[in-house]
Design an enzyme around this catalytic site. Sequence first.
Site, PDB file in Angstrom:
ATOM      1  N   ASP A 138       0.848  -1.188   0.000  1.00  0.00           N
ATOM      2  CA  ASP A 138       0.000   0.000   0.000  1.00  0.00           C
ATOM      3  C   ASP A 138       0.885   1.239   0.000  1.00  0.00           C
ATOM      4  OD1 ASP A 138       0.970   0.193   2.548  1.00  0.00           O
ATOM      5  OD2 ASP A 138      -0.921  -0.264   3.537  1.00  0.00           O
ATOM      6  N   CYS A 186      -5.635 -28.725   6.704  1.00  0.00           N
ATOM      7  CA  CYS A 186      -4.418 -28.033   7.125  1.00  0.00           C
ATOM      8  C   CYS A 186      -3.651 -28.862   8.153  1.00  0.00           C
ATOM      9  CB  CYS A 186      -4.754 -26.658   7.710  1.00  0.00           C
ATOM     10  SG  CYS A 186      -5.443 -26.691   9.383  1.00  0.00           S
ATOM     11  N   CYS A 196     -11.240 -29.727   7.167  1.00  0.00           N
ATOM     12  CA  CYS A 196     -10.056 -28.953   6.785  1.00  0.00           C
ATOM     13  C   CYS A 196      -8.834 -29.854   6.684  1.00  0.00           C
ATOM     14  CB  CYS A 196      -9.809 -27.840   7.809  1.00  0.00           C
ATOM     15  SG  CYS A 196      -8.410 -26.771   7.405  1.00  0.00           S
TER      16      CYS A 196
END
Length: 397
Positions: free
Chosen positions: A96, A337, A335
């Site tokens: 940014d 993960c 999940c």
Amino acid sequence: MAVPNFAFEIAHRDGGSMARCGVLCTPHGKVHTPNFVFCGTKGAMKSISTLDLAATEAEIILANTYHLMLQPGADIVALNGGLHKMMRWNGPMLTDSGGFQIFSLGHGGVANEIKGRRNFSSHCNKTLLKITEDGAIFRSYVDGAKHMLTPEMSMQVQKKLGADLILAFDECTPFHVSRDYTANSMERSHRWELRSLAEFGKFADGTQALYGIVHGGIYEDLRRESANFVAGNDFFGQAIGGSLGETREQMHEIVAMACGFVDRSRPTHLLGIGGIADIWNGVKYGIDTFDCVHPTRLARHGGALCAPFSNAGKEFMNINNAAFRCDTAPIDDSCDCYCCKNFSRSYIHHLFRARETLGGQLLTVHNARFMVRLMATIRQSIENGTFLGACEAWALR
């Protein structure tokens, strides 16, 4: 705007909304949109290495110009070969402009208000000293030294940082300011964005692409004017910034309104938003990428992201709760993960109660993977024509 080595191609459009999925091509690889940009604010991911983040199949991260120009300094980042080499991240990256941090920190806790959260403290340290036509004068939160950041300097710093996608310098206005101030700020931001574009043109070499920023606060006519300004200049992409209102509902309305005015052929980024319902809402109106510290910050405090329809409408479970003390199930049995495949809720609950940092690290892995899987679910729903039904289920309040 055509930029060498960059492209944005829309592959599918939803028939019942403005949602679309596509591919954003950069020199460091592709981003499949809609997608989530993970925040490595100070040149590091919180509680997770870039190696472990890559294992979750995350495609893009960001770093913050304001923080890195103060510590360690843009020249030190360049000495290390730029952010990609220094962080050991081989994928696409965004930075940014530094504007949000200067103005949010400078107004004293107003970062919350900018995003529609009004529980800010008036006792926060105010570091912004003065806004001039040239730029912003502020004091460093690191050592108190006085600095000035101009559009030209922001571009120069971001060049040294070396991210693929960079943002024009702008002023971020909070919710409480008047319409006149919002209009004047927007016009100044437009002048700064033109200066950013001119400076960027001096070193444009196909390694970076510049986004313009749409401002206008909560005002429809100003949002239209700002979107037309960005669309009328040679920015590769566009970001929706500034105040998004007082409530979450108003934020959704403003995002929808702003998206109705932007150039639909360009990639569109929504700055600083990352709640599950907020992402579904943004995608519905054409947002392609999002960024937020929410997934990693939540994890460090014991919050595990989950589908709202599986958790009584709540977007996360608080693993600190006593109910998880004897719960031997994984955080999410769907999940894949590392956290969910190897550890129980009971164990992670224990880690937080014992104040072991591993607990936050494991939940960070889960939350990162959750966001990756969420964005894949969104893309798939657009591709197979089920987006609106999935949006209604996932955005359950």
